[in-house]
Design a protein around this motif. Sequence first.
Motif, PDB file in Angstrom:
ATOM      1  N   ARG A 103       1.510  -4.615  11.796  1.00  0.00           N
ATOM      2  CA  ARG A 103       2.440  -3.528  11.481  1.00  0.00           C
ATOM      3  C   ARG A 103       1.702  -2.298  10.952  1.00  0.00           C
ATOM      4  O   ARG A 103       1.970  -1.165  11.364  1.00  0.00           O
ATOM      5  CB  ARG A 103       3.435  -4.053  10.447  1.00  0.00           C
TER       6      ARG A 103
ATOM      7  N   ILE B 241       1.621   1.320  12.849  1.00  0.00           N
ATOM      8  CA  ILE B 241       2.087   2.568  12.211  1.00  0.00           C
ATOM      9  C   ILE B 241       0.970   3.610  12.237  1.00  0.00           C
ATOM     10  O   ILE B 241       1.193   4.768  12.595  1.00  0.00           O
ATOM     11  CB  ILE B 241       2.581   2.317  10.765  1.00  0.00           C
ATOM     12  N   GLN B 242      -0.231   3.180  11.887  1.00  0.00           N
ATOM     13  CA  GLN B 242      -1.362   4.111  11.935  1.00  0.00           C
ATOM     14  C   GLN B 242      -1.552   4.626  13.365  1.00  0.00           C
ATOM     15  O   GLN B 242      -1.684   5.832  13.592  1.00  0.00           O
ATOM     16  CB  GLN B 242      -2.643   3.423  11.438  1.00  0.00           C
TER      17      GLN B 242
ATOM     18  N   THR C 123       0.856   7.416  14.804  1.00  0.00           N
ATOM     19  CA  THR C 123       0.748   8.812  14.363  1.00  0.00           C
ATOM     20  C   THR C 123      -0.232   9.606  15.228  1.00  0.00           C
ATOM     21  O   THR C 123      -0.097  10.818  15.351  1.00  0.00           O
ATOM     22  CB  THR C 123       0.260   8.898  12.895  1.00  0.00           C
TER      23      THR C 123
ATOM     24  N   GLY D 201       8.687   9.933   9.892  1.00  0.00           N
ATOM     25  CA  GLY D 201       9.446  11.181   9.986  1.00  0.00           C
ATOM     26  C   GLY D 201       8.648  12.406  10.406  1.00  0.00           C
ATOM     27  O   GLY D 201       9.004  13.090  11.378  1.00  0.00           O
TER      28      GLY D 201
ATOM     29  N   ASP E  69      -2.624  13.320   4.602  1.00  0.00           N
ATOM     30  CA  ASP E  69      -2.050  11.989   4.411  1.00  0.00           C
ATOM     31  C   ASP E  69      -2.899  10.991   5.195  1.00  0.00           C
ATOM     32  O   ASP E  69      -3.229   9.915   4.700  1.00  0.00           O
ATOM     33  CB  ASP E  69      -0.591  11.931   4.874  1.00  0.00           C
TER      34      ASP E  69
ATOM     35  N   ASP F  22       6.708  12.399   1.943  1.00  0.00           N
ATOM     36  CA  ASP F  22       7.519  11.272   2.429  1.00  0.00           C
ATOM     37  C   ASP F  22       6.679  10.209   3.123  1.00  0.00           C
ATOM     38  O   ASP F  22       7.068   9.042   3.180  1.00  0.00           O
ATOM     39  CB  ASP F  22       8.586  11.780   3.415  1.00  0.00           C
TER      40      ASP F  22
ATOM     41  N   GLY G  30       8.182   4.713  -0.392  1.00  0.00           N
ATOM     42  CA  GLY G  30       8.924   4.779  -1.651  1.00  0.00           C
ATOM     43  C   GLY G  30       8.006   4.780  -2.867  1.00  0.00           C
ATOM     44  O   GLY G  30       6.865   4.313  -2.790  1.00  0.00           O
TER      45      GLY G  30
ATOM     46  N   SER H 120       7.470  -0.143  -3.970  1.00  0.00           N
ATOM     47  CA  SER H 120       7.544  -0.800  -2.669  1.00  0.00           C
ATOM     48  C   SER H 120       6.963  -2.205  -2.789  1.00  0.00           C
ATOM     49  O   SER H 120       5.818  -2.365  -3.231  1.00  0.00           O
ATOM     50  CB  SER H 120       6.751   0.031  -1.657  1.00  0.00           C
TER      51      SER H 120
ATOM     52  N   ASN I 174       6.482  -3.933  -0.155  1.00  0.00           N
ATOM     53  CA  ASN I 174       5.540  -3.988   0.985  1.00  0.00           C
ATOM     54  C   ASN I 174       4.128  -3.717   0.494  1.00  0.00           C
ATOM     55  O   ASN I 174       3.194  -4.468   0.776  1.00  0.00           O
ATOM     56  CB  ASN I 174       5.851  -2.880   2.011  1.00  0.00           C
TER      57      ASN I 174
ATOM     58  N   LYS J 213      -4.600  -3.642   2.326  1.00  0.00           N
ATOM     59  CA  LYS J 213      -4.647  -2.198   2.092  1.00  0.00           C
ATOM     60  C   LYS J 213      -4.989  -1.972   0.625  1.00  0.00           C
ATOM     61  O   LYS J 213      -4.246  -2.430  -0.248  1.00  0.00           O
ATOM     62  CB  LYS J 213      -3.264  -1.621   2.448  1.00  0.00           C
TER      63      LYS J 213
ATOM     64  N   ASN K   4       2.227   2.978  -3.912  1.00  0.00           N
ATOM     65  CA  ASN K   4       2.481   4.192  -3.106  1.00  0.00           C
ATOM     66  C   ASN K   4       2.437   5.428  -3.998  1.00  0.00           C
ATOM     67  O   ASN K   4       1.954   6.487  -3.582  1.00  0.00           O
ATOM     68  CB  ASN K   4       3.850   4.125  -2.412  1.00  0.00           C
TER      69      ASN K   4
HETATM   70  N1  BYC Z   1       9.412   7.787   7.832  1.00  0.00           N
HETATM   71  O1  BYC Z   1       8.500   0.011   1.406  1.00  0.00           O
HETATM   72  P1  BYC Z   1       8.446   1.460   1.744  1.00  0.00           P
HETATM   73  C1  BYC Z   1      -2.341  10.019  10.080  1.00  0.00           C
HETATM   74  C2  BYC Z   1       9.980   2.996   6.005  1.00  0.00           C
HETATM   75  S1  BYC Z   1      -1.093   9.875   8.925  1.00  0.00           S
HETATM   76  C3  BYC Z   1      10.158   6.768   8.308  1.00  0.00           C
HETATM   77  O2  BYC Z   1       8.490   2.418   0.644  1.00  0.00           O
HETATM   78  P2  BYC Z   1       5.804   1.112   2.635  1.00  0.00           P
HETATM   79  C4  BYC Z   1      -2.379  11.243  10.904  1.00  0.00           C
HETATM   80  C5  BYC Z   1       9.011   1.852   5.853  1.00  0.00           C
HETATM   81  O3  BYC Z   1       8.304   1.621   7.071  1.00  0.00           O
HETATM   82  C6  BYC Z   1      -1.295   8.263   8.207  1.00  0.00           C
HETATM   83  N2  BYC Z   1      10.208   5.553   7.728  1.00  0.00           N
HETATM   84  O4  BYC Z   1       7.222   1.758   2.676  1.00  0.00           O
HETATM   85  C7  BYC Z   1      -2.061  12.473  10.346  1.00  0.00           C
HETATM   86  C8  BYC Z   1       9.906   0.720   5.444  1.00  0.00           C
HETATM   87  O5  BYC Z   1      10.556   0.198   6.598  1.00  0.00           O
HETATM   88  P3  BYC Z   1      11.129  -1.319   6.635  1.00  0.00           P
HETATM   89  C9  BYC Z   1      -0.562   7.162   8.941  1.00  0.00           C
HETATM   90  C10 BYC Z   1       9.485   5.351   6.608  1.00  0.00           C
HETATM   91  O6  BYC Z   1       5.735   0.102   3.709  1.00  0.00           O
HETATM   92  C11 BYC Z   1      -2.074  13.606  11.162  1.00  0.00           C
HETATM   93  C12 BYC Z   1      10.968   1.396   4.610  1.00  0.00           C
HETATM   94  O7  BYC Z   1      10.947   2.768   4.996  1.00  0.00           O
HETATM   95  N3  BYC Z   1      -0.932   5.861   8.435  1.00  0.00           N
HETATM   96  O8  BYC Z   1      -3.142   9.155  10.202  1.00  0.00           O
HETATM   97  O9  BYC Z   1       5.372   0.763   1.269  1.00  0.00           O
HETATM   98  C13 BYC Z   1      -2.432  13.508  12.489  1.00  0.00           C
HETATM   99  C14 BYC Z   1      10.726   1.204   3.133  1.00  0.00           C
HETATM  100  O10 BYC Z   1       9.561   1.897   2.785  1.00  0.00           O
HETATM  101  C15 BYC Z   1       8.693   6.350   6.055  1.00  0.00           C
HETATM  102  C16 BYC Z   1      -0.195   5.111   7.589  1.00  0.00           C
HETATM  103  O11 BYC Z   1       0.893   5.476   7.189  1.00  0.00           O
HETATM  104  C17 BYC Z   1       8.674   7.626   6.709  1.00  0.00           C
HETATM  105  N4  BYC Z   1       7.950   8.648   6.229  1.00  0.00           N
HETATM  106  O12 BYC Z   1       4.924   2.410   3.010  1.00  0.00           O
HETATM  107  C18 BYC Z   1      -2.752  12.274  13.037  1.00  0.00           C
HETATM  108  C19 BYC Z   1      -0.796   3.818   7.128  1.00  0.00           C
HETATM  109  N5  BYC Z   1       8.095   5.847   4.952  1.00  0.00           N
HETATM  110  O13 BYC Z   1      10.012  -2.220   6.190  1.00  0.00           O
HETATM  111  C20 BYC Z   1      -2.745  11.152  12.235  1.00  0.00           C
HETATM  112  C21 BYC Z   1      -0.025   2.617   7.515  1.00  0.00           C
HETATM  113  C22 BYC Z   1       8.502   4.597   4.813  1.00  0.00           C
HETATM  114  O14 BYC Z   1      12.281  -1.309   5.703  1.00  0.00           O
HETATM  115  N6  BYC Z   1       1.318   2.571   6.953  1.00  0.00           N
HETATM  116  N7  BYC Z   1       9.333   4.269   5.819  1.00  0.00           N
HETATM  117  O15 BYC Z   1      11.488  -1.471   8.099  1.00  0.00           O
HETATM  118  C23 BYC Z   1       1.608   2.235   5.671  1.00  0.00           C
HETATM  119  O16 BYC Z   1       0.727   1.989   4.893  1.00  0.00           O
HETATM  120  C24 BYC Z   1       3.030   2.117   5.227  1.00  0.00           C
HETATM  121  O17 BYC Z   1       3.771   1.603   6.276  1.00  0.00           O
HETATM  122  C25 BYC Z   1       3.690   3.439   4.762  1.00  0.00           C
HETATM  123  C26 BYC Z   1       5.080   3.093   4.177  1.00  0.00           C
HETATM  124  C27 BYC Z   1       2.799   4.105   3.733  1.00  0.00           C
HETATM  125  C28 BYC Z   1       3.917   4.403   5.922  1.00  0.00           C
END
Ligand code: BYC
Length: 477
Positions: free
Chosen positions: A113, A117-118, A121, A193, A215, A296, A300, A303, A305, A315, A361
């Motif tokens: 997952r 997500i990474q 983007t 988003g 970010d 955003d 949250g 979290s 997660n 992570k 977070n």
């Molecule tokens: N939009 O438990 P929570 C980059 C969802 S940018 C929509 O607080 P968690 C780049 C969340 O998935 C870096 N939905 O979230 C930049 C969860 O869904 P479920 C990208 C969102 O998991 C420019 C629910 O809300 N990499 O590289 O602690 C150009 C509850 O959320 C959003 C990563 O993000 C949102 N904004 O943290 C090119 C790293 N935020 O489980 C490239 C990987 C949250 O209820 N991702 N939700 O279905 C992560 O580490 C985490 O998934 C997040 C969210 C930090 C994104």
Amino acid sequence: MTTAPDYSEKIPNNVQLREDRRLQRALESWQPNFLNWWESMGPTLPTHDVYLRTAVNVGREGWAHFGHVAMKDYRWGIFLAERDPGRQIGFGAHKGEPAWQKVPGEYRADLQRLIVIQGDTEPASVEQQRNLGATAPSLYDLRNLFQVNVEEGRHLWAMVYLLHAYFGREGREEAEELLHRNSGSLESPRILGAFNEETPDWLSFYMFTYFTDRDGKYQLGTLKESAFDPLSRTCEFMLKEEAHHMMVGTTGVDRVVERTAQVMVENDTDEVGALGAIPLPVIQKYLNFHYSVSLDLFGGETSTNVANYYTAGLKGRWLEGRRKDDHKLADDSIMVDAIDDAGDGRPAISQLEVSALVGLNTDLRREYIADCQGGVNRWNKILAAAGLPHRVKLPHIAFNRRVGAFAGIEASPDGALLSADEWAEQQGHWLPTDVDKTYVRSLMQPVHERGKIAAWIAPPRNGINGKPFDYDYVHLA
Ligand code: BYC
């Protein structure tokens, strides 16, 4: 293991792909789909060739080669930072154990997952930026846009490699999905988003590369700490490329502010709109928008997660190795922002003490905010050096938030809580309106002539790789 990418292969790589025929075949069958996606969703401006850098080594010195290449022939490849055979897990329940070279079964779903997500983007940002070439303010900027685009394409490759190599059939299916979702699509949008917002003009592009790419820097920094060594190594190398994207955003906004300040001083007026520059209040509104949607992206304030990701070792924190604690955090706490009852039934912004693990977070977002303040300080120095009293600033953390503790309330850039009606009435003072956007777009006339620059932006201090500003960075088709 050798670290120099092998460019004699169809897919340049430094992971000895040749030794794993199945994986090589699977990636080679994904490659044409990637190229189709690039053709249909990538940059729209036709070019003959572009002065691009390509990774030739992952080591500290001399990793990049610069030269003119046709973009469709760019050698997207798979490059991981060098492996440290003695690397140990630095945090969480498995702290001190050897880093994983394979995915432990119990963490498979979570790791997949995070990687999806990474990965999502990366192509999203290319899609968002696809039409910008047509209005580039100079060949230098056009080249930087394309450099960012090809490297985001390579970052997609980086995640797709992990999905193919370590997550079996499900991983391959997810890799396909990464090319099917599209930024802004109603049926299958990108996951986060900010990646479904438009990047319709160059001020948005610089703000995006300043705030949203940043970010990326922080998220990649936390994944670089991962116990899953191939993810850690791939993020380490991605961060090297990301540094250029940061530079494009930082100096891009610098140059817009510098030009606006010049026009303000020369004409002794704040009303620079009629003079072909971008008024400071419009710059502030763009900043407010990109900063708040990027906040955003950290999820949250609390979290479960992220607590699970940390304890599992998937992570870590920003600069985990420099933190002076037990790197497990089971007994620690953190104050996070929260919405409370002001006592009279109305909401109030307050702080809440929670376990450090569920507040991670917030921890990462705070690191990010401190870094963003650095940009604001730079831009204010430019205004001060021009002798102007005006200043830009970061809006309050509760402003324009759609994820987390503040998703359900509205607040002004100063942090005053507003009713829905007050917000609807006043948001046009703080976020770009249609009039602002139309004005900014009206300035976006292409300057594709060597050595020339649009009137709304100052030229850069330096060119790329020691070349002058008036170098022929791009040959248009
Ligand atoms: N939009 O438990 P929570 C980059 C969802 S940018 C929509 O607080 P968690 C780049 C969340 O998935 C870096 N939905 O979230 C930049 C969860 O869904 P479920 C990208 C969102 O998991 C420019 C629910 O809300 N990499 O590289 O602690 C150009 C509850 O959320 C959003 C990563 O993000 C949102 N904004 O943290 C090119 C790293 N935020 O489980 C490239 C990987 C949250 O209820 N991702 N939700 O279905 C992560 O580490 C985490 O998934 C997040 C969210 C930090 C994104």
